[in-house]
Scaffold this active site. Sequence first.
Site, PDB file in Angstrom:
ATOM      1  N   HIS A  54      -9.529  30.619 -13.753  1.00 59.73           N
ATOM      2  CA  HIS A  54      -9.698  31.297 -15.049  1.00 59.73           C
ATOM      3  C   HIS A  54      -9.804  30.287 -16.192  1.00 59.73           C
ATOM      4  CE1 HIS A  54      -9.050  35.587 -16.645  1.00 59.73           C
ATOM      5  NE2 HIS A  54      -9.708  34.908 -17.546  1.00 59.73           N
TER       6      HIS A  54
ATOM      7  N   GLU B 235      -4.800  37.251  -9.070  1.00 61.72           N
ATOM      8  CA  GLU B 235      -4.503  35.949  -9.692  1.00 61.72           C
ATOM      9  C   GLU B 235      -3.150  35.907 -10.410  1.00 61.72           C
ATOM     10  OE1 GLU B 235      -8.056  35.845 -12.287  1.00 61.72           O
ATOM     11  OE2 GLU B 235      -6.714  35.633 -13.978  1.00 61.72           O
TER      12      GLU B 235
ATOM     13  N   LYS C 270     -21.850  40.093 -25.082  1.00 60.46           N
ATOM     14  CA  LYS C 270     -21.935  38.771 -25.728  1.00 60.46           C
ATOM     15  C   LYS C 270     -22.163  37.663 -24.690  1.00 60.46           C
ATOM     16  CE  LYS C 270     -17.970  39.656 -27.845  1.00 60.46           C
ATOM     17  NZ  LYS C 270     -17.889  41.103 -27.612  1.00 60.46           N
TER      18      LYS C 270
ATOM     19  N   THR D  22     -17.280  35.384 -13.494  1.00 67.89           N
ATOM     20  CA  THR D  22     -16.404  34.769 -14.506  1.00 67.89           C
ATOM     21  C   THR D  22     -15.760  35.861 -15.353  1.00 67.89           C
ATOM     22  OG1 THR D  22     -18.292  34.590 -16.002  1.00 67.89           O
ATOM     23  CG2 THR D  22     -17.732  32.608 -14.733  1.00 67.89           C
TER      24      THR D  22
ATOM     25  N   ARG E  48     -13.700  39.410 -14.369  1.00 62.31           N
ATOM     26  CA  ARG E  48     -12.346  39.756 -13.941  1.00 62.31           C
ATOM     27  C   ARG E  48     -12.357  39.914 -12.425  1.00 62.31           C
ATOM     28  NH1 ARG E  48     -10.850  38.102 -18.046  1.00 62.31           N
ATOM     29  NH2 ARG E  48      -9.644  39.099 -19.704  1.00 62.31           N
TER      30      ARG E  48
ATOM     31  N   ASP F 149     -14.313  32.391 -11.040  1.00 65.15           N
ATOM     32  CA  ASP F 149     -13.339  31.844 -11.994  1.00 65.15           C
ATOM     33  C   ASP F 149     -12.148  32.786 -12.112  1.00 65.15           C
ATOM     34  OD1 ASP F 149     -12.508  29.909 -13.971  1.00 65.15           O
ATOM     35  OD2 ASP F 149     -12.911  31.447 -15.481  1.00 65.15           O
TER      36      ASP F 149
HETATM   37  P1  NAD Z   1     -18.754  42.512 -24.204  1.00 65.30           P
HETATM   38  O1  NAD Z   1     -17.893  43.672 -24.552  1.00 65.30           O
HETATM   39  O2  NAD Z   1     -19.528  41.830 -25.291  1.00 65.30           O
HETATM   40  O3  NAD Z   1     -19.803  42.924 -23.057  1.00 65.30           O
HETATM   41  C1  NAD Z   1     -19.486  43.755 -21.990  1.00 65.30           C
HETATM   42  C2  NAD Z   1     -20.743  44.511 -21.594  1.00 65.30           C
HETATM   43  O4  NAD Z   1     -20.419  45.326 -20.455  1.00 65.30           O
HETATM   44  C3  NAD Z   1     -21.269  45.458 -22.700  1.00 65.30           C
HETATM   45  O5  NAD Z   1     -22.645  45.229 -22.915  1.00 65.30           O
HETATM   46  C4  NAD Z   1     -21.010  46.847 -22.126  1.00 65.30           C
HETATM   47  O6  NAD Z   1     -21.986  47.816 -22.519  1.00 65.30           O
HETATM   48  C5  NAD Z   1     -21.059  46.585 -20.626  1.00 65.30           C
HETATM   49  N1  NAD Z   1     -20.364  47.608 -19.857  1.00 65.30           N
HETATM   50  C6  NAD Z   1     -19.164  48.193 -20.125  1.00 65.30           C
HETATM   51  N2  NAD Z   1     -18.873  49.090 -19.172  1.00 65.30           N
HETATM   52  C7  NAD Z   1     -19.888  49.075 -18.278  1.00 65.30           C
HETATM   53  C8  NAD Z   1     -20.155  49.774 -17.073  1.00 65.30           C
HETATM   54  N3  NAD Z   1     -19.310  50.694 -16.597  1.00 65.30           N
HETATM   55  N4  NAD Z   1     -21.306  49.502 -16.411  1.00 65.30           N
HETATM   56  C9  NAD Z   1     -22.186  48.582 -16.908  1.00 65.30           C
HETATM   57  N5  NAD Z   1     -21.988  47.891 -18.050  1.00 65.30           N
HETATM   58  C10 NAD Z   1     -20.852  48.130 -18.716  1.00 65.30           C
HETATM   59  O7  NAD Z   1     -17.810  41.474 -23.447  1.00 65.30           O
HETATM   60  P2  NAD Z   1     -18.017  39.893 -23.275  1.00 65.30           P
HETATM   61  O8  NAD Z   1     -17.415  39.174 -24.431  1.00 65.30           O
HETATM   62  O9  NAD Z   1     -19.414  39.632 -22.890  1.00 65.30           O
HETATM   63  O10 NAD Z   1     -17.031  39.623 -22.034  1.00 65.30           O
HETATM   64  C11 NAD Z   1     -17.291  40.156 -20.752  1.00 65.30           C
HETATM   65  C12 NAD Z   1     -16.066  39.997 -19.881  1.00 65.30           C
HETATM   66  O11 NAD Z   1     -15.854  38.590 -19.626  1.00 65.30           O
HETATM   67  C13 NAD Z   1     -14.740  40.420 -20.551  1.00 65.30           C
HETATM   68  O12 NAD Z   1     -14.510  41.801 -20.368  1.00 65.30           O
HETATM   69  C14 NAD Z   1     -13.707  39.590 -19.845  1.00 65.30           C
HETATM   70  O13 NAD Z   1     -13.191  40.334 -18.764  1.00 65.30           O
HETATM   71  C15 NAD Z   1     -14.491  38.405 -19.295  1.00 65.30           C
HETATM   72  N6  NAD Z   1     -14.043  37.118 -19.868  1.00 65.30           N
HETATM   73  C16 NAD Z   1     -13.670  36.122 -19.025  1.00 65.30           C
HETATM   74  C17 NAD Z   1     -13.261  34.901 -19.525  1.00 65.30           C
HETATM   75  C18 NAD Z   1     -12.871  33.750 -18.627  1.00 65.30           C
HETATM   76  O14 NAD Z   1     -12.283  32.773 -19.112  1.00 65.30           O
HETATM   77  N7  NAD Z   1     -13.177  33.789 -17.345  1.00 65.30           N
HETATM   78  C19 NAD Z   1     -13.231  34.703 -20.911  1.00 65.30           C
HETATM   79  C20 NAD Z   1     -13.654  35.744 -21.751  1.00 65.30           C
HETATM   80  C21 NAD Z   1     -14.063  36.955 -21.226  1.00 65.30           C
END
Ligand code: NAD
Length: 330
Positions: free
Chosen positions: A294, A262, A153, A231, A233, A257
Amino acid sequence: MRVLVYDTHSYDRTFLDAANGGRHQLEYTTAQLDAQTAALAQGYDAVCLFVNDEGSAAVMERLAAGGVRMIAQRSTGFNNLDLAAAAARGITSMRVGYYSPYAVAEFAVGLLQTLNRRIHRAYNRTREFNFRLAGLLGHDIRGRTVGVVGTGKIGAIFARIMHGFGCPTLAYDVRENPECIELGVQYVPLEELLRRSDIISLHVPLMPQTQHLIRAETLALMKTGVMIINTSRGGLIDTEALIAALQRGQVAAVGLDVYEEEEGKFFRDLSDQVMDDEVLARLMTFPNVLLTSHQAFFTHEAMTTIAETTIANLTDFEEGRENENLLRAG
Ligand code: NAD
């Protein structure tokens, strides 16, 4: 249900109380969940957790012993939870599967542009009436190759924004996203993405396969002058290896971020304490490193959706309904 909300700040309370409207009995603590503070949840039906609350097997044991039957994680990432341990003790875990992914993708672009045009440095200079430009030279973003690691996403929106800047975009993911292909994003193996990109942005979840995805060997593949944005983890990057790459000038700028250590630091005011994390202290000495605590998710729209979904998860659990936010072990 009686719910104890851990790691609470004033803004959590504002948004959760507004979404709850008195439906559940929410009580708040500023404590982060760990093996000691798990005792606070004695007698509650559910706990509401954030990203740095510890959901280890030992903690699950104590929560279950205190009568907790449900975890309402108020974030998308849930790498802090041992789901198998929770399930084994009859605890149901739910998360916020979707909330404004725009908040995070837009923030990643903010880090990128701030570093590229040295806006963080310009801000400090002009506050002291230093109006010189030396040291503030940036690049046009248009035409620079962007590598997006993880096109779910958030990564897909980031790719769309960078496409708007006029950047050729490469991507790596275990699953190709048709939206990105339609946009003209080229999927390549990770190694190729690392070799060809001028800007690399991380959007994969933290899991054993992605832990230290950016480490000495993968950094060595990158172009000299690369910019890295994380941004997602902190654990995706081996911070000490990153510092070494900054020191030798291979990495030109880093926007973070998130940070692998952390917990216990981010979301806290530690300004009157001596920083005991040498790695973090070293990182903060680089003028080309921009660290935020974060906050990428932190918009009105995201906080409203997070609170509303968390309350809906609590209600669905109480009324015995399953929804798409249920987390399953394995
Ligand atoms: P999502 O699940 O929609 O997308 C994650 C993508 O990673 C998917 O397309 C998946 O196929 C891919 N993926 C999973 N394992 C993989 C691997 N081993 N190798 C390659 N690709 C792989 O998640 P999202 O909503 O896009 O969020 C992504 C990340 O952002 C979250 O997991 C979270 O850790 C982080 N996040 C951070 C904040 C912040 O405030 N900094 C906020 C929300 C989310």
